[in-house]
Design a protein around this motif. Structure first.
Motif, PDB file in Angstrom:
ATOM      1  N   LEU B 141       0.799  -1.221   0.000  1.00 52.94           N
ATOM      2  CA  LEU B 141       0.000   0.000   0.000  1.00 52.94           C
ATOM      3  C   LEU B 141       0.831   1.270   0.000  1.00 52.94           C
ATOM      4  CD1 LEU B 141      -2.642  -1.394   2.537  1.00 52.94           C
ATOM      5  CD2 LEU B 141      -2.853  -1.289   0.061  1.00 52.94           C
ATOM      6  N   PRO B 191      -7.325 -10.436  -3.176  1.00 48.89           N
ATOM      7  CA  PRO B 191      -8.714  -9.997  -3.400  1.00 48.89           C
ATOM      8  C   PRO B 191      -8.857  -8.472  -3.444  1.00 48.89           C
ATOM      9  CG  PRO B 191      -8.667 -11.808  -1.856  1.00 48.89           C
ATOM     10  CD  PRO B 191      -7.224 -11.423  -2.088  1.00 48.89           C
ATOM     11  N   ILE B 192      -8.182  -7.751  -2.517  1.00 47.19           N
ATOM     12  CA  ILE B 192      -8.323  -6.287  -2.574  1.00 47.19           C
ATOM     13  C   ILE B 192      -7.026  -5.523  -2.328  1.00 47.19           C
ATOM     14  CG2 ILE B 192     -10.770  -6.220  -1.967  1.00 47.19           C
ATOM     15  CD1 ILE B 192      -9.991  -5.395   0.851  1.00 47.19           C
ATOM     16  N   THR B 193      -6.044  -6.095  -1.667  1.00 42.26           N
ATOM     17  CA  THR B 193      -4.938  -5.269  -1.189  1.00 42.26           C
ATOM     18  C   THR B 193      -3.739  -5.184  -2.123  1.00 42.26           C
ATOM     19  OG1 THR B 193      -4.197  -7.180   0.085  1.00 42.26           O
ATOM     20  CG2 THR B 193      -5.435  -5.474   1.278  1.00 42.26           C
ATOM     21  N   SER B 196      -4.834  -7.099  -8.916  1.00 42.62           N
ATOM     22  CA  SER B 196      -5.982  -7.932  -9.287  1.00 42.62           C
ATOM     23  C   SER B 196      -5.651  -8.686 -10.577  1.00 42.62           C
ATOM     24  CB  SER B 196      -7.218  -7.051  -9.518  1.00 42.62           C
ATOM     25  OG  SER B 196      -7.081  -6.339 -10.727  1.00 42.62           O
ATOM     26  N   ARG B 199      -5.764  -6.308 -13.632  1.00 39.88           N
ATOM     27  CA  ARG B 199      -4.634  -5.360 -13.685  1.00 39.88           C
ATOM     28  C   ARG B 199      -3.340  -6.105 -14.018  1.00 39.88           C
ATOM     29  NH1 ARG B 199      -4.787  -3.023  -8.096  1.00 39.88           N
ATOM     30  NH2 ARG B 199      -2.815  -2.120  -8.748  1.00 39.88           N
TER      31      ARG B 199
END
Lengths: 78, 278
Positions: B141, B191-193, B196, B199
């Motif tokens: 992140l 899944p989200i962090t 994907s 992408r």
């Protein structure tokens, strides 16, 4: 019921993911246009424009009503 | 289609995952050493963990016809105890001698602290001295761009062979400098962090497939080993052939991991009956 900070903290990463996916779609479209040397069909352009307007509605900090209602009405036009 | 899952934390997953992976084409997994969710206190805890992933886990995978390989490292999240790191590193050579250990990983950076950087340097130095492959974790992140730049700076100051180093968890903002510097780049599907499947395929289309490894990690947190298969599907639905998919999801792992002769799974090619030569 969640507090305002809890709403943001709980759904921030999920929303980040969803927005990245939309941005990737826009980049993917631009790359496809560049590769093919042509834009999309009229129908595709209309859908894309709806998505752009939808993003603006979703990001509006002071909407007249619920954003989801406005979006569903907008999506019903394509 | 045959698939290799090059980054998979098997001890956090069930036998059912192995069974389903086997049914969906996975023929091999490689398990980097990982953070346990808490900071371990004793070198012996790491040693037993390394025994688990180098001795026991291959037997569990074998029940489903899956080859299991692994890596050893002190996770960057545990680098704030330099004495512990040094004590664990002393044991690495005995694991390098084991038949399924491919190298050092995942080392890397988390918050890019001084201790983390020293630990990364020590891990890479030891790997190079012993001719091992290296798997490097880059931060999540908000810390990713800074941490990846720092990793590249650290490596640039060392005597390393970029072809033997895989920098993992790259995303759109970090892939180019990693590839430009000659390293292998890993896309980790979450899944989200992290990245994907869609992408990941976008990046494959933009940067090509050379020196790219796609994995879905899968650990004890919110994760899904089958995002790798979802990525294969996304790649194929964009018009890529079966052979092109095999190049990315099977043959590239063979090319990188196969630099260690213990990884003896070879790249494969699809042939029809009329193209097979006697």
């Amino acid at each position: 019921m969640l507090t305002p900070p809890q709403v943001v903290d709980t759904y921030f990463l999920e929303s980040r993911h969803q927005i990245l996916e939309i941005a990737a779609l826009m980049d993917r479209y631009d790359a496809a246009v560049e590769r093919s040397g042509a834009g999309g069909s009229d129908a595709a352009e209309r859908k894309l424009e709806v998505l752009r307007r939808a993003l603006a509605i979703a990001a509006d900090p002071r909407p007249a009503g619920e954003r989801t209602v406005a979006l569903l009405e907008l999506f019903a036009t394509v | 289609m045959q698939i290799i899952q090059p980054h998979y934390h098997a001890i956090a997953r069930t036998a059912q995952d192995y069974e389903r992976m086997a049914m969906s084409g996975v023929v091999a997994v490689a398990e980097p050493a990982f953070w346990a969710g808490f900071d371990r206190l004793y070198p012996e805890t790491f040693i037993d963990y390394f025994r688990q992933i180098s001795e026991f886990e291959p037997t569990r995978a074998a029940q489903y016809g899956i080859r299991h390989f692994c890596w050893v490292a002190v996770n960057p999240k545990e680098a704030e105890n330099p004495g512990l790191t040094r004590a664990v590193l002393e044991h690495f050579p005995e694991f390098f001698a084991k038949p399924t250990v491919l190298g050092v990983g995942e080392t890397g950076l988390h918050k890019s602290t001084k201790n983390e950087i020293e630990s990364l340097e020590a891990h890479v130095d030891l790997a190079m001295k012993h001719g091992q492959l290296v798997l490097i974790h880059t931060p999540h992140l908000a810390d990713k761009a800074h941490g990846t730049r720092k990793v590249l700076e650290v490596l640039a100051g060392m005597n390393v062979d970029p072809e033997r180093i895989w920098i993992d968890h790259v995303e759109e903002q970090t892939i180019k400098p990693v590839l430009d510097a000659g390293y292998w780049a890993g896309f980790t599907l979450y899944p989200i962090t992290k990245c994907s499947p869609k992408r990941a395929v976008d990046m494959l289309e933009k940067y090509g497939t050379e020196r790219i490894l796609v994995n879905s990690s899968a650990d004890w947190g919110p994760s899904d080993p089958f995002l790798l298969q979802e990525c294969v599907l996304e790649y194929r639905r964009r018009g890529r052939s079966l052979q092109e998919a095999i190049e990315v999801f099977h043959n590239n792992p063979c090319r990188f991991l196969g630099q260690n002769p213990k990884f003896d799974i070879k790249p494969i090619r699809v042939e029809t009956a009329d193209t097979v030569t006697a």
